[in-house]
Scaffold this active site. Structure first.
Site, PDB file in Angstrom:
ATOM      1  N   SER A 164       0.856  -1.181   0.000  1.00  0.00           N
ATOM      2  CA  SER A 164       0.000   0.000   0.000  1.00  0.00           C
ATOM      3  C   SER A 164       0.896   1.237   0.000  1.00  0.00           C
ATOM      4  O   SER A 164       1.733   1.380  -0.879  1.00  0.00           O
ATOM      5  CB  SER A 164      -0.950  -0.023   1.192  1.00  0.00           C
ATOM      6  OG  SER A 164      -1.839   1.074   1.155  1.00  0.00           O
ATOM      7  N   THR A 165       0.775   2.097   1.007  1.00  0.00           N
ATOM      8  CA  THR A 165       1.547   3.335   1.043  1.00  0.00           C
ATOM      9  C   THR A 165       3.049   3.060   0.952  1.00  0.00           C
ATOM     10  O   THR A 165       3.590   2.296   1.744  1.00  0.00           O
ATOM     11  CB  THR A 165       1.252   4.102   2.344  1.00  0.00           C
ATOM     12  OG1 THR A 165      -0.158   4.194   2.516  1.00  0.00           O
ATOM     13  CG2 THR A 165       1.863   5.490   2.303  1.00  0.00           C
ATOM     14  N   HIS A 190      -2.551  -0.969  -3.513  1.00  0.00           N
ATOM     15  CA  HIS A 190      -3.705  -0.081  -3.330  1.00  0.00           C
ATOM     16  C   HIS A 190      -3.538   1.153  -4.213  1.00  0.00           C
ATOM     17  O   HIS A 190      -2.649   1.969  -3.999  1.00  0.00           O
ATOM     18  CB  HIS A 190      -3.819   0.351  -1.866  1.00  0.00           C
ATOM     19  CG  HIS A 190      -4.113  -0.782  -0.934  1.00  0.00           C
ATOM     20  ND1 HIS A 190      -3.918  -0.695   0.424  1.00  0.00           N
ATOM     21  CD2 HIS A 190      -4.574  -2.042  -1.163  1.00  0.00           C
ATOM     22  CE1 HIS A 190      -4.257  -1.841   0.993  1.00  0.00           C
ATOM     23  NE2 HIS A 190      -4.648  -2.676   0.046  1.00  0.00           N
ATOM     24  N   MET A 283      -0.041   1.083   5.140  1.00  0.00           N
ATOM     25  CA  MET A 283      -0.785   1.286   6.380  1.00  0.00           C
ATOM     26  C   MET A 283      -1.930   0.278   6.460  1.00  0.00           C
ATOM     27  O   MET A 283      -2.395  -0.245   5.447  1.00  0.00           O
ATOM     28  CB  MET A 283      -1.335   2.711   6.463  1.00  0.00           C
ATOM     29  CG  MET A 283      -2.328   3.074   5.383  1.00  0.00           C
ATOM     30  SD  MET A 283      -2.920   4.790   5.577  1.00  0.00           S
ATOM     31  CE  MET A 283      -4.024   4.931   4.173  1.00  0.00           C
ATOM     32  N   ASP A 286      -4.440  -4.945   5.695  1.00  0.00           N
ATOM     33  CA  ASP A 286      -4.764  -5.740   4.514  1.00  0.00           C
ATOM     34  C   ASP A 286      -3.586  -6.636   4.150  1.00  0.00           C
ATOM     35  O   ASP A 286      -2.442  -6.190   4.090  1.00  0.00           O
ATOM     36  CB  ASP A 286      -5.105  -4.818   3.335  1.00  0.00           C
ATOM     37  CG  ASP A 286      -5.598  -5.584   2.118  1.00  0.00           C
ATOM     38  OD1 ASP A 286      -6.155  -6.678   2.293  1.00  0.00           O
ATOM     39  OD2 ASP A 286      -5.456  -5.065   0.988  1.00  0.00           O
TER      40      ASP A 286
END
Length: 348
Positions: A164-165, A190, A283, A286
């Site tokens: 993600s991030t 993401h 973050m 998931d």
């Protein structure tokens, strides 16, 4: 303690919109706004913000040029607020390469498209940025390209990666070290619609692999990587003896679509012990559940270490829940995956 944000955008309307949106929950305080990078440069010095939101197209200095100077001279967590266009997607990905933590797609000119949803996403991204290790990343050198000579494995093997991030750069670092003889790679990052195609194209440009945005029923081939399409879940399914991509728009999982959990769970079911996987910076949580299913099925799993992760959220939860066999710094993850594949080949 409140998160102090400086907003940089040439539109007075957008500055006002972002100011109201960010302040909604009370834990984020907009300490100032700037209409161009020249003004922003002075306000960074005087206001000492924790996070900066940045537009790309601005007068006096392009946002990308400002970002490059900022990350070199005064590293600061930056969230890009970009227009959802093909050109905007390319420039946003370049911004992530230059050091931006994350991005959010700017609302349309008519301010339609779900302002509440946009605001919730932007606030979460600012919170994650505030806890990211931007200065540490600026001090670390780009992971060297390790000469992995082979990552071949038995037919039916798969590499799964979730992030993600901070994942755009982390995924690029891992894929750039993998040779073209590796088994198929499936990736859940993401990212909203409109950006994943450009992300895949960029990875295709800078790695030895063939990287594409996944399409439904696309067969998985060695030396190829498949990026989950924005707003679609990506699953791996076995059909007529062949592994294929399956795309769907069923409900969000772990708050996301694409979801890393959905991808990993499908790999656990379809590939089992013949898979290897990595969970990278991001973050939230998931991926932890799906990765645990992969490990329980006999797959090798690795999590990015805290010291090398821009945001040690998803890898932390996966580690705490026993989903990873081991943790490793970003520059070592490709080698760990390749070694696990060599063991699979030897066992076969």
């Amino acid at each position: 303690m409140s998160i102090r944000v400086l907003i940089v955008d040439d539109s007075a309307l957008i500055r006002e919109l972002l100011s109201r949106t960010l302040a909604k929950d009370g834990d984020i305080v907009v300490v100032g706004t700037a209409q161009d990078p020249i003004e922003a440069r002075e306000k960074v010095k005087t206001l000492s913000p924790d996070v900066l939101t940045l537009d790309i197209e601005m007068p006096n200095m392009n946002g990308l040029a400002f970002l490059e100077k900022l990350m070199r001279l005064h590293p600061l967590p930056v969230v890009m607020v970009s227009t959802l266009t093909k050109k905007g997607a390319s420039e946003t990905l370049l911004a992530l390469e230059l050091g931006a933590v994350d991005f959010a797609a700017k609302p349309g000119a008519d301010l339609s498209g779900g302002l509440d949803a946009f605001g919730a996403v932007l606030r979460d991204k600012v919170r994650a940025a505030a806890h990211s290790d931007v200065r540490g990343r600026a001090m670390r050198a780009t992971p060297p390209k390790v000469g992995i000579r082979t990552a071949s494995a038995p037919t039916g093997s798969v590499i799964a990666i979730g992030a993600s991030t901070g994942g755009v750069e982390a995924i690029r670092a891992v894929l750039s070290q993998l040779p073209p003889d590796c088994p198929p790679i499936v990736i859940a990052q993401h990212m909203p619609p409109g950006f994943t195609g450009r992300f895949a194209a960029r990875l295709d440009e800078v790695t030895e692999l063939t990287v594409v945005e996944a399409e439904d029923r696309m067969p998985l081939l060695p030396g190829h990587a498949y990026v989950a399409k924005g707003d679609f879940h990506l699953r791996v399914e076995r059909s007529s003896g062949q592994l294929k991509c399956r795309l769907s728009q069923d409900e969000l999982a772990s708050g996301h679509r694409p979801s890393v959990d959905v991808l990993f769970e499908s790999v656990a079911k379809s590939v089992g012990h013949m898979a290897v996987a990595a969970i990278l910076t991001g973050m939230g949580r998931d991926g932890a559940r799906g990765l645990k299913l992969m490990r329980d099925a006999g797959a090798y799993t690795v999590g990015q270490s805290q010291a090398s992760a821009l945001v040690y959220g998803m890898p932390r939860v996966a580690f705490e829940e026993g989903a990873v066999v081991e943790q490793a710094p970003l520059e070592a993850i490709a080698g760990k995956l390749a070694n696990a594949l060599v063991k699979l080949r030897s066992a076969a």
